[in-house]
Scaffold this motif. Structure first.
Motif, PDB file in Angstrom:
ATOM      1  N   SER A  87     -39.585 -48.397 -29.373  1.00 21.38           N
ATOM      2  CA  SER A  87     -41.054 -49.206 -29.327  1.00 21.38           C
ATOM      3  C   SER A  87     -39.945 -50.709 -28.145  1.00 21.38           C
ATOM      4  O   SER A  87     -40.835 -51.291 -27.580  1.00 21.38           O
ATOM      5  N   ASN A  88     -39.174 -51.052 -28.960  1.00 18.67           N
ATOM      6  CA  ASN A  88     -38.585 -52.171 -28.564  1.00 18.67           C
ATOM      7  C   ASN A  88     -37.362 -51.670 -27.263  1.00 18.67           C
ATOM      8  O   ASN A  88     -37.143 -52.560 -27.533  1.00 18.67           O
ATOM      9  N   GLY A  89     -36.931 -50.572 -27.328  1.00 17.50           N
ATOM     10  CA  GLY A  89     -36.356 -49.935 -26.494  1.00 17.50           C
ATOM     11  C   GLY A  89     -34.765 -50.329 -26.386  1.00 17.50           C
ATOM     12  O   GLY A  89     -33.679 -51.013 -25.395  1.00 17.50           O
ATOM     13  N   THR A  90     -34.402 -50.665 -27.891  1.00 19.60           N
ATOM     14  CA  THR A  90     -33.059 -50.295 -28.068  1.00 19.60           C
ATOM     15  C   THR A  90     -32.521 -49.684 -29.210  1.00 19.60           C
ATOM     16  O   THR A  90     -31.443 -49.838 -29.182  1.00 19.60           O
ATOM     17  N   PHE A  91     -32.662 -48.086 -28.451  1.00 21.75           N
ATOM     18  CA  PHE A  91     -32.218 -47.471 -29.086  1.00 21.75           C
ATOM     19  C   PHE A  91     -30.965 -46.584 -28.000  1.00 21.75           C
ATOM     20  O   PHE A  91     -31.632 -46.721 -26.783  1.00 21.75           O
ATOM     21  N   GLU A  92     -29.932 -46.465 -28.703  1.00 20.59           N
ATOM     22  CA  GLU A  92     -29.020 -46.261 -28.209  1.00 20.59           C
ATOM     23  C   GLU A  92     -28.324 -45.294 -29.062  1.00 20.59           C
ATOM     24  O   GLU A  92     -28.379 -45.427 -30.479  1.00 20.59           O
ATOM     25  N   ILE A  93     -27.906 -43.835 -28.661  1.00 30.60           N
ATOM     26  CA  ILE A  93     -26.564 -42.951 -29.393  1.00 30.60           C
ATOM     27  C   ILE A  93     -25.508 -43.127 -29.030  1.00 30.60           C
ATOM     28  O   ILE A  93     -25.048 -43.125 -28.190  1.00 30.60           O
ATOM     29  N   PRO A  94     -24.590 -43.696 -30.143  1.00 32.33           N
ATOM     30  CA  PRO A  94     -23.093 -43.372 -29.655  1.00 32.33           C
ATOM     31  C   PRO A  94     -22.217 -41.942 -30.274  1.00 32.33           C
ATOM     32  O   PRO A  94     -22.460 -41.633 -31.329  1.00 32.33           O
ATOM     33  N   TRP A  95     -22.730 -41.493 -28.994  1.00 35.19           N
ATOM     34  CA  TRP A  95     -22.542 -40.101 -28.640  1.00 35.19           C
ATOM     35  C   TRP A  95     -21.111 -39.631 -29.818  1.00 35.19           C
ATOM     36  O   TRP A  95     -21.202 -38.890 -30.960  1.00 35.19           O
ATOM     37  N   ILE A  96     -20.185 -39.816 -29.741  1.00 38.70           N
ATOM     38  CA  ILE A  96     -18.737 -39.511 -30.229  1.00 38.70           C
ATOM     39  C   ILE A  96     -19.021 -39.193 -32.045  1.00 38.70           C
ATOM     40  O   ILE A  96     -18.570 -39.043 -32.498  1.00 38.70           O
ATOM     41  N   GLU A  97     -19.376 -40.910 -32.761  1.00 38.13           N
ATOM     42  CA  GLU A  97     -19.502 -40.861 -34.095  1.00 38.13           C
ATOM     43  C   GLU A  97     -20.843 -40.470 -34.133  1.00 38.13           C
ATOM     44  O   GLU A  97     -20.616 -39.618 -35.321  1.00 38.13           O
ATOM     45  N   ALA A  98     -22.070 -39.933 -33.340  1.00 37.14           N
ATOM     46  CA  ALA A  98     -23.327 -39.710 -33.672  1.00 37.14           C
ATOM     47  C   ALA A  98     -22.532 -37.320 -34.065  1.00 37.14           C
ATOM     48  O   ALA A  98     -23.581 -37.209 -35.468  1.00 37.14           O
ATOM     49  N   SER A  99     -21.866 -37.406 -33.170  1.00 40.24           N
ATOM     50  CA  SER A  99     -21.246 -35.868 -33.195  1.00 40.24           C
ATOM     51  C   SER A  99     -20.561 -36.066 -34.922  1.00 40.24           C
ATOM     52  O   SER A  99     -20.119 -34.801 -34.936  1.00 40.24           O
ATOM     53  N   ALA A 100     -19.604 -36.751 -35.031  1.00 34.10           N
ATOM     54  CA  ALA A 100     -18.799 -36.770 -36.735  1.00 34.10           C
ATOM     55  C   ALA A 100     -19.578 -36.300 -37.517  1.00 34.10           C
ATOM     56  O   ALA A 100     -19.494 -35.747 -38.319  1.00 34.10           O
ATOM     57  N   LEU A 101     -20.642 -37.458 -37.285  1.00 38.09           N
ATOM     58  CA  LEU A 101     -21.568 -37.047 -38.158  1.00 38.09           C
ATOM     59  C   LEU A 101     -22.877 -36.326 -38.900  1.00 38.09           C
ATOM     60  O   LEU A 101     -23.171 -35.618 -39.716  1.00 38.09           O
ATOM     61  N   ILE A 102     -22.610 -35.244 -37.773  1.00 36.07           N
ATOM     62  CA  ILE A 102     -23.673 -34.132 -37.525  1.00 36.07           C
ATOM     63  C   ILE A 102     -22.277 -33.235 -38.271  1.00 36.07           C
ATOM     64  O   ILE A 102     -22.931 -32.108 -39.156  1.00 36.07           O
ATOM     65  N   VAL A 103     -21.485 -32.604 -37.547  1.00 31.80           N
ATOM     66  CA  VAL A 103     -21.113 -32.144 -37.909  1.00 31.80           C
ATOM     67  C   VAL A 103     -20.537 -32.458 -39.665  1.00 31.80           C
ATOM     68  O   VAL A 103     -20.400 -31.741 -40.809  1.00 31.80           O
ATOM     69  N   ALA A 104     -19.945 -33.772 -39.820  1.00 33.31           N
ATOM     70  CA  ALA A 104     -19.473 -34.001 -41.921  1.00 33.31           C
ATOM     71  C   ALA A 104     -21.007 -33.415 -42.512  1.00 33.31           C
ATOM     72  O   ALA A 104     -20.717 -32.903 -43.937  1.00 33.31           O
ATOM     73  N   VAL A 105     -22.511 -34.063 -42.104  1.00 38.24           N
ATOM     74  CA  VAL A 105     -23.531 -33.562 -42.343  1.00 38.24           C
ATOM     75  C   VAL A 105     -24.132 -32.182 -43.472  1.00 38.24           C
ATOM     76  O   VAL A 105     -24.152 -31.838 -43.457  1.00 38.24           O
ATOM     77  N   ILE A 125     -21.192 -29.514 -42.714  1.00 38.21           N
ATOM     78  CA  ILE A 125     -20.071 -29.109 -43.551  1.00 38.21           C
ATOM     79  C   ILE A 125     -20.916 -29.674 -45.422  1.00 38.21           C
ATOM     80  O   ILE A 125     -20.662 -28.289 -46.341  1.00 38.21           O
ATOM     81  N   GLY A 126     -21.172 -31.145 -45.474  1.00 36.30           N
ATOM     82  CA  GLY A 126     -21.260 -31.326 -46.512  1.00 36.30           C
ATOM     83  C   GLY A 126     -22.610 -31.126 -47.224  1.00 36.30           C
ATOM     84  O   GLY A 126     -22.626 -30.284 -48.609  1.00 36.30           O
ATOM     85  N   GLY A 127     -23.637 -31.115 -46.969  1.00 33.19           N
ATOM     86  CA  GLY A 127     -25.041 -29.584 -46.675  1.00 33.19           C
ATOM     87  C   GLY A 127     -24.613 -28.520 -47.110  1.00 33.19           C
ATOM     88  O   GLY A 127     -24.794 -27.778 -47.731  1.00 33.19           O
ATOM     89  N   GLN A 128     -23.314 -27.898 -46.946  1.00 31.91           N
ATOM     90  CA  GLN A 128     -23.274 -26.415 -46.950  1.00 31.91           C
ATOM     91  C   GLN A 128     -22.306 -26.322 -48.487  1.00 31.91           C
ATOM     92  O   GLN A 128     -22.843 -25.615 -49.497  1.00 31.91           O
ATOM     93  N   LEU A 129     -21.976 -27.309 -48.874  1.00 32.59           N
ATOM     94  CA  LEU A 129     -20.758 -27.856 -49.893  1.00 32.59           C
ATOM     95  C   LEU A 129     -21.454 -27.987 -50.884  1.00 32.59           C
ATOM     96  O   LEU A 129     -21.558 -27.218 -51.829  1.00 32.59           O
ATOM     97  N   GLY A 130     -22.729 -28.699 -50.570  1.00 30.51           N
ATOM     98  CA  GLY A 130     -23.371 -29.050 -51.517  1.00 30.51           C
ATOM     99  C   GLY A 130     -24.657 -28.049 -52.700  1.00 30.51           C
ATOM    100  O   GLY A 130     -24.593 -27.924 -53.433  1.00 30.51           O
ATOM    101  N   ILE A 131     -24.820 -27.282 -51.298  1.00 28.46           N
ATOM    102  CA  ILE A 131     -25.783 -26.739 -51.626  1.00 28.46           C
ATOM    103  C   ILE A 131     -25.123 -25.615 -52.795  1.00 28.46           C
ATOM    104  O   ILE A 131     -25.686 -24.581 -53.798  1.00 28.46           O
ATOM    105  N   ARG A 132     -24.153 -24.986 -52.070  1.00 28.52           N
ATOM    106  CA  ARG A 132     -23.349 -23.850 -52.809  1.00 28.52           C
ATOM    107  C   ARG A 132     -22.545 -24.027 -53.944  1.00 28.52           C
ATOM    108  O   ARG A 132     -22.925 -23.405 -54.711  1.00 28.52           O
ATOM    109  N   MET A 133     -22.366 -25.662 -54.357  1.00 32.50           N
ATOM    110  CA  MET A 133     -21.756 -25.752 -55.860  1.00 32.50           C
ATOM    111  C   MET A 133     -23.364 -26.288 -56.730  1.00 32.50           C
ATOM    112  O   MET A 133     -23.469 -26.106 -57.411  1.00 32.50           O
ATOM    113  N   SER A 134     -24.075 -26.685 -56.105  1.00 32.51           N
ATOM    114  CA  SER A 134     -25.364 -26.958 -56.589  1.00 32.51           C
ATOM    115  C   SER A 134     -25.906 -25.645 -57.476  1.00 32.51           C
ATOM    116  O   SER A 134     -26.889 -25.630 -58.318  1.00 32.51           O
TER     117      SER A 134
END
Length: 120
Positions: free
Chosen positions: A57-75, A77-86
């Motif tokens: 709504s403020n027109g300030t939404f930007e996506i840093p694609w490199i960081e976002a892609s790395a974060l998506i991969v980490a989430v 992997i972490g989600g899969q490991l976490g659910i399997r461990m729990s």
């Protein structure tokens, strides 16, 4: 009242309220740890969507694609490991302990970086 307190604390330290919600609900023995984790995840999702809506709504939404892609991969992997461990190795008590340790570490980091201006 609980939601207002979490919102105030979140605003003061500059992090999302989900990090506070799960430990509080665990301490209150609201329900099983798995249900509390699901509720906190939904709470975080709603807050995130609201934040994105505010940025759009403020027109300030930007996506840093490199960081976002790395974060998506980490989430993923972490989600899969976490659910399997729990599901296989962790009890409700252990999940509560891990959550408490994570909240403590995040709190210390917020204090050091935001309160004492120590960057690492």
């Amino acid at each position: 009242l609980l939601g207002a307190g979490i919102g105030l604390l979140s605003g003061l330290v500059g992090i999302g309220g989900g990090i506070f919600l799960a430990p509080i609900l665990n301490h209150m023995r609201w329900d099983k740890s798995i249900k509390i984790a699901a509720l906190a995840s939904f709470f975080i999702l709603v807050n995130s969507v609201s934040g994105i809506g505010g940025l759009l709504s403020n027109g300030t939404f930007e996506i840093p694609w490199i960081e976002a892609s790395a974060l998506i991969v980490a989430v993923l992997i972490g989600g899969q490991l976490g659910i399997r461990m729990s599901l296989s190795k962790l009890t409700g008590k252990n999940i509560k302990l891990i959550t408490a340790v994570l909240v403590l570490l995040v709190g210390i980091r917020v204090l050091l970086v935001n309160g004492l201006q120590i960057n690492f």
